[in-house]
Design a protein around this motif. Sequence first.
Motif, short mmCIF file in Angstrom:
data_model
loop_
_atom_site.label_atom_id
_atom_site.label_comp_id
_atom_site.label_asym_id
_atom_site.label_seq_id
_atom_site.Cartn_x
_atom_site.Cartn_y
_atom_site.Cartn_z
N ARG A 42 0.93 -1.26 -0.04
CA ARG A 42 -0.01 -0.11 -0.04
C ARG A 42 0.87 1.14 0.03
O ARG A 42 2.11 1.09 0.39
CB ARG A 42 -0.84 -0.04 1.15
N PRO A 43 0.31 2.36 -0.33
CA PRO A 43 1.13 3.75 -0.57
C PRO A 43 1.90 4.11 1.06
O PRO A 43 0.98 3.79 1.92
CB PRO A 43 0.21 4.66 -1.15
N CYS A 44 2.96 4.65 0.81
CA CYS A 44 3.64 4.92 2.05
C CYS A 44 3.05 6.14 2.54
O CYS A 44 2.97 7.20 1.83
CB CYS A 44 5.26 5.11 1.62
N PHE A 45 3.09 6.43 3.71
CA PHE A 45 2.69 7.55 4.46
C PHE A 45 3.59 8.80 4.62
O PHE A 45 3.23 9.64 4.85
CB PHE A 45 1.86 7.26 5.91
N GLU A 46 4.75 8.32 4.39
CA GLU A 46 5.75 9.44 4.11
C GLU A 46 6.14 9.79 3.04
O GLU A 46 5.92 11.12 2.46
CB GLU A 46 7.09 8.93 4.99
N CYS A 47 6.67 9.17 2.00
CA CYS A 47 7.14 9.78 0.56
C CYS A 47 5.84 9.68 -0.27
O CYS A 47 5.85 10.46 -1.18
CB CYS A 47 8.33 8.80 0.10
N ARG A 48 4.79 9.06 -0.20
CA ARG A 48 3.61 9.10 -0.90
C ARG A 48 2.33 9.80 -0.08
O ARG A 48 1.34 8.95 -0.22
CB ARG A 48 3.51 7.94 -1.69
N ARG A 49 2.40 10.38 0.85
CA ARG A 49 1.45 10.96 1.75
C ARG A 49 0.06 10.89 1.26
O ARG A 49 -1.11 10.69 1.42
CB ARG A 49 1.77 11.94 2.66
N ALA A 50 0.14 11.76 0.04
CA ALA A 50 -1.24 12.25 -0.60
C ALA A 50 -1.79 10.73 -1.11
O ALA A 50 -2.93 10.61 -0.97
CB ALA A 50 -0.77 13.00 -1.73
N GLU A 51 -1.22 10.01 -1.65
CA GLU A 51 -1.79 8.48 -2.29
C GLU A 51 -2.08 7.95 -1.15
O GLU A 51 -3.27 7.07 -1.07
CB GLU A 51 -0.42 8.16 -3.06
N ALA A 52 -1.46 7.95 0.09
CA ALA A 52 -1.85 7.18 1.37
C ALA A 52 -2.92 7.42 1.88
O ALA A 52 -3.93 6.74 2.28
CB ALA A 52 -0.74 7.07 2.38
#
Length: 210
Positions: A84-94
Amino acid sequence: MTLQNRVDPFGKIHAAPSRGLFMGNRGGCFHRDDQTLKPTHWSSRQWIICVLEFKGRRRKLMQPGLYTELFFMDEATALAAGHRPCFECRRAEALAFRAALMTRKVFEDEPSASEIDSLIAGEMQARIRHNLPLAFIDALTLPDAAMFEHQGKAWLKWQDTAFAWSFSGYEGAMALPRGPVKCLTPSATLEALRGGYLPTLHPSFNRLAA
């Protein structure tokens, strides 16, 4: 030496030269000092999808004791593999992924990252560890960007078309099979796709779909 760090939609890890659009990890280190993989191909349930570049950070791959870097052809591949999307480097996607899960009532209250991981990576770990058979789902009912197995290969579903997966991109297209197919994408991730989450697809998809 080509490292064993390329993930397919079945969740298996291979040595392949194509790098892909995204990297990620499975919660820690599961490689040996000689850069070969240990028998269990994860360290925890924190299976994430990351960008290739973030804040100028540079890493030497598979350093002793540090997390095992993985690479995915595109985001649909990574989602099918249980990430699943990373909450740090892909926060918007997460955040969008979490909102889509809540839209579909997978969670009643806003879930933590660990709760999402327990559901999605937990399903994949059980599937791999216990060699569970894939669920059959009517291909027409799958959300767009879900992946399924057909005739021993992985395919991406998009509208009424199936796109053949490979490590270097999508290689061809055919009409969507009629009837049940073996679904690769985990059940909660299917709900996120139904809830409006749109993963990033490889540029080869656009060429074939044009």
